[in-house]
Design an enzyme around this catalytic site. Structure first.
Site, PDB file in Angstrom:
ATOM      1  N   GLN A   8       0.830  -1.207   0.000  1.00 32.90           N
ATOM      2  CA  GLN A   8       0.000   0.000   0.000  1.00 32.90           C
ATOM      3  C   GLN A   8       0.866   1.261   0.000  1.00 32.90           C
ATOM      4  O   GLN A   8       0.505   2.270  -0.610  1.00 32.90           O
ATOM      5  CB  GLN A   8      -0.987  -0.040   1.170  1.00 32.90           C
ATOM      6  CG  GLN A   8      -1.936  -1.233   0.978  1.00 32.90           C
ATOM      7  CD  GLN A   8      -3.162  -1.215   1.856  1.00 32.90           C
ATOM      8  OE1 GLN A   8      -3.127  -0.684   2.962  1.00 32.90           O
ATOM      9  NE2 GLN A   8      -4.238  -1.819   1.384  1.00 32.90           N
ATOM     10  N   VAL A  10      -4.932   2.395  11.048  1.00 35.53           N
ATOM     11  CA  VAL A  10      -5.701   1.862  12.178  1.00 35.53           C
ATOM     12  C   VAL A  10      -5.475   0.353  12.313  1.00 35.53           C
ATOM     13  O   VAL A  10      -5.407  -0.192  13.409  1.00 35.53           O
ATOM     14  CB  VAL A  10      -7.210   2.165  11.997  1.00 35.53           C
ATOM     15  CG1 VAL A  10      -8.028   1.591  13.148  1.00 35.53           C
ATOM     16  CG2 VAL A  10      -7.436   3.672  11.890  1.00 35.53           C
ATOM     17  N   ASP A  59      -7.454   4.747  22.735  1.00 32.91           N
ATOM     18  CA  ASP A  59      -6.873   4.554  24.072  1.00 32.91           C
ATOM     19  C   ASP A  59      -6.983   5.853  24.882  1.00 32.91           C
ATOM     20  O   ASP A  59      -7.291   5.840  26.070  1.00 32.91           O
ATOM     21  CB  ASP A  59      -5.410   4.133  23.935  1.00 32.91           C
ATOM     22  CG  ASP A  59      -5.266   2.931  23.013  1.00 32.91           C
ATOM     23  OD1 ASP A  59      -5.754   1.857  23.368  1.00 32.91           O
ATOM     24  OD2 ASP A  59      -4.707   3.090  21.908  1.00 32.91           O
ATOM     25  N   HIS A  81       0.215   1.029  20.332  1.00 32.23           N
ATOM     26  CA  HIS A  81      -1.191   0.670  20.527  1.00 32.23           C
ATOM     27  C   HIS A  81      -1.238  -0.834  20.784  1.00 32.23           C
ATOM     28  O   HIS A  81      -1.510  -1.629  19.897  1.00 32.23           O
ATOM     29  CB  HIS A  81      -2.042   1.043  19.317  1.00 32.23           C
ATOM     30  CG  HIS A  81      -3.417   0.440  19.383  1.00 32.23           C
ATOM     31  ND1 HIS A  81      -4.352   0.847  20.310  1.00 32.23           N
ATOM     32  CD2 HIS A  81      -3.993  -0.563  18.696  1.00 32.23           C
ATOM     33  CE1 HIS A  81      -5.448   0.113  20.169  1.00 32.23           C
ATOM     34  NE2 HIS A  81      -5.259  -0.751  19.201  1.00 32.23           N
TER      35      HIS A  81
HETATM   36  P1  NAX Z   1     -12.889  -6.363  10.253  1.00 28.15           P
HETATM   37  O1  NAX Z   1     -12.232  -7.688  10.175  1.00 28.15           O
HETATM   38  O2  NAX Z   1     -14.338  -6.262  10.533  1.00 28.15           O
HETATM   39  O3  NAX Z   1     -12.652  -5.601   8.863  1.00 28.15           O
HETATM   40  C1  NAX Z   1     -11.412  -5.547   8.248  1.00 28.15           C
HETATM   41  C2  NAX Z   1     -11.663  -5.464   6.757  1.00 28.15           C
HETATM   42  O4  NAX Z   1     -10.398  -5.246   6.123  1.00 28.15           O
HETATM   43  C3  NAX Z   1     -12.251  -6.737   6.158  1.00 28.15           C
HETATM   44  O5  NAX Z   1     -13.412  -6.414   5.412  1.00 28.15           O
HETATM   45  C4  NAX Z   1     -11.136  -7.260   5.263  1.00 28.15           C
HETATM   46  O6  NAX Z   1     -11.619  -7.915   4.097  1.00 28.15           O
HETATM   47  C5  NAX Z   1     -10.391  -5.979   4.918  1.00 28.15           C
HETATM   48  N1  NAX Z   1      -9.013  -6.145   4.477  1.00 28.15           N
HETATM   49  C6  NAX Z   1      -8.084  -7.013   4.930  1.00 28.15           C
HETATM   50  N2  NAX Z   1      -6.943  -6.867   4.254  1.00 28.15           N
HETATM   51  C7  NAX Z   1      -7.129  -5.876   3.369  1.00 28.15           C
HETATM   52  C8  NAX Z   1      -6.309  -5.272   2.386  1.00 28.15           C
HETATM   53  N3  NAX Z   1      -5.063  -5.693   2.168  1.00 28.15           N
HETATM   54  N4  NAX Z   1      -6.827  -4.266   1.649  1.00 28.15           N
HETATM   55  C9  NAX Z   1      -8.096  -3.858   1.841  1.00 28.15           C
HETATM   56  N5  NAX Z   1      -8.928  -4.402   2.747  1.00 28.15           N
HETATM   57  C10 NAX Z   1      -8.446  -5.401   3.505  1.00 28.15           C
HETATM   58  O7  NAX Z   1     -12.022  -5.507  11.284  1.00 28.15           O
HETATM   59  P2  NAX Z   1     -12.417  -4.182  12.067  1.00 28.15           P
HETATM   60  O8  NAX Z   1     -13.077  -4.554  13.331  1.00 28.15           O
HETATM   61  O9  NAX Z   1     -13.100  -3.250  11.146  1.00 28.15           O
HETATM   62  O10 NAX Z   1     -10.961  -3.631  12.452  1.00 28.15           O
HETATM   63  C11 NAX Z   1     -10.066  -3.168  11.474  1.00 28.15           C
HETATM   64  C12 NAX Z   1      -8.664  -3.073  12.043  1.00 28.15           C
HETATM   65  O11 NAX Z   1      -8.599  -2.095  13.088  1.00 28.15           O
HETATM   66  C13 NAX Z   1      -8.159  -4.368  12.674  1.00 28.15           C
HETATM   67  O12 NAX Z   1      -6.808  -4.565  12.267  1.00 28.15           O
HETATM   68  C14 NAX Z   1      -8.185  -4.062  14.160  1.00 28.15           C
HETATM   69  O13 NAX Z   1      -7.244  -4.835  14.876  1.00 28.15           O
HETATM   70  C15 NAX Z   1      -7.827  -2.604  14.166  1.00 28.15           C
HETATM   71  N6  NAX Z   1      -8.134  -1.832  15.363  1.00 28.15           N
HETATM   72  C16 NAX Z   1      -7.260  -0.869  15.718  1.00 28.15           C
HETATM   73  C17 NAX Z   1      -7.499   0.009  16.746  1.00 28.15           C
HETATM   74  C18 NAX Z   1      -6.537   1.086  17.087  1.00 28.15           C
HETATM   75  O14 NAX Z   1      -6.786   1.769  18.073  1.00 28.15           O
HETATM   76  N7  NAX Z   1      -5.420   1.308  16.378  1.00 28.15           N
HETATM   77  C19 NAX Z   1      -8.721  -0.114  17.577  1.00 28.15           C
HETATM   78  C20 NAX Z   1      -9.810  -0.853  16.907  1.00 28.15           C
HETATM   79  C21 NAX Z   1      -9.380  -2.049  16.093  1.00 28.15           C
HETATM   80  O15 NAX Z   1      -9.178  -3.141  16.943  1.00 28.15           O
END
Ligand code: NAX
Length: 334
Positions: free
Chosen positions: A113, A130, A160, A188
């Site tokens: 990316q 994120v 956080d 994080h």
């Molecule tokens: P989900 O699993 O519901 O959604 C993630 C989406 O990303 C899926 O639809 C998947 O198909 C897509 N995806 C995966 N690889 C991809 C790529 N290479 N290009 C485009 N799309 C791709 O996760 P969700 O609950 O929405 O969380 C998203 C991310 O945020 C996770 O990695 C999670 O760990 C992270 N978080 C980070 C936080 C932070 O404070 N930094 C807090 C919230 C969350 O836990």
């Protein structure tokens, strides 16, 4: 009204996106006069879900949302001309998966990316990572995306930060809006350091917050671990990771970054490239207390005094980030 800002969101078929997209479309992030164009990206396997989300955005009849909403599984198309890129998509940790494998999978995604952004992004594009491990993913991306200045690449620590601010308000039985200048330092992850030493309310002056919350032993045994493990607590209860609160935090991060904080002196926490402040290795993506100013600018608050209680925590989280970085760089440079 101003020209529309173009926001690319990856992982747009996922659960955070489902809470975030309405916030962006409704004007509650960039204000009720700012038009917004959305460019949504997810993997080809989620195409029908992504299309369904797009239909719902259209059906929202948001006055500020440019139509049609674009969706794609080609990152060049999603990132083209974006003013803001929000990277939610990453490879999730599966049960039994080692940290090294997680870093390898995500290293590959964020290298790719970064390279795509390098070709299609503008120099002024602002990137918010994120997807976890967020700090290290942001670092990997910035290594491969030299077209965007490092200051324009950040990761999310605001969830956080908001968790800590709310916990302090609950403990002191005051309004969240009365709690100022809590800080999140470092990764994080469960090594993050939620810090109240500079926090204050109308009733508790700066320097007295630790005592007001029960003293250092109470912080160490209860308040700090509660914030460090809050994500895991939500996950255990909901069987899904935080999404509503994550979306809200992303909105707060983007608003403050682009428009400045509501009050000029307010500290907010953002994962940004270290400038060497507080002895944190230069270039490491580390959450710091920062000041934000209108126009997408921020500055690390570098004059806080760190005592031995805090220093210990800063070292632990810095060491974790250094080892994540070394592992990620080893795999992406292969
Ligand atoms: P989900 O699993 O519901 O959604 C993630 C989406 O990303 C899926 O639809 C998947 O198909 C897509 N995806 C995966 N690889 C991809 C790529 N290479 N290009 C485009 N799309 C791709 O996760 P969700 O609950 O929405 O969380 C998203 C991310 O945020 C996770 O990695 C999670 O760990 C992270 N978080 C980070 C936080 C932070 O404070 N930094 C807090 C919230 C969350 O836990």
């Amino acid at each position: 009204p101003d020209r529309a800002i173009t926001i690319a969101v990856t992982g747009a078929a996922g659960q955070i996106a489902y809470s975030l997209l309405p916030l962006l479309a409704s004007g509650s992030v960039f204000g009720s006069r700012q038009r917004v164009a959305l460019q949504l990206l997810d993997l080809p396997v989620t195409e029908s879900v992504l299309q369904g989300v797009t239909l719902e955005l259209e059906d929202g009849a948001y006055p500020l949302l440019e139509l049609p909403v674009k969706y794609t599984s080609v990152s060049e198309e999603a990132f083209a001309n974006a003013d803001i890129v929000v990277l939610l998509g990453s490879f999730p940790r599966k049960p039994g998966m080692e940290r090294k494998d997680l870093l390898a999978k995500n290293g590959a995604i964020f290298r790719e990316q970064g390279l795509v952004l390098n070709r299609v992004a503008k120099q002024e594009t602002r990137v918010l990572v994120v997807g976890n491990p967020a700090n290290t993913n942001a670092l990997t991306l910035s290594q491969f995306c030299t077209a965007i200045p490092k200051v324009n690449i950040t990761a999310l620590a605001r969830l956080d930060h908001n968790r800590l601010r709310s916990l302090v308000a609950r403990r002191l039985s005051c309004a969240v809006s009365d709690v100022h200048d809590v800080a999140i330092w470092g990764n994080h992850s469960s090594t993050q350091y939620p810090d109240v030493s500079f926090a204050y309310t109308s009733g508790v002056p700066v320097g007295k917050m630790r005592a007001a919350l029960g003293g250092e032993s109470q912080l160490q045994s209860e308040i700090i671990p509660t914030i460090q493990k809050r994500g895991a607590e939500v996950l255990a209860l909901r069987k899904l990771s935080s999404a509503m609160s994550a979306a809200r935090a992303i909105g707060d991060h983007l608003r403050d970054w682009m428009l400045g904080t509501a009050s000029e002196n307010e500290l907010v926490s953002m994962v940004v490239a270290s400038d060497g402040s507080y002895g944190i290795e230069k270039g490491l993506m580390f959450s710091f207390p920062v000041h934000c100013y209108r126009g997408g600018r921020y500055k690390i608050e570098s004059s806080l005094s760190i005592d031995s209680f805090s220093r210990k925590y800063l070292e632990i989280t810095q060491n974790e980030l250094i080892s994540e970085r070394d592992e990620a760089m080893r795999v992406v440079s292969k």
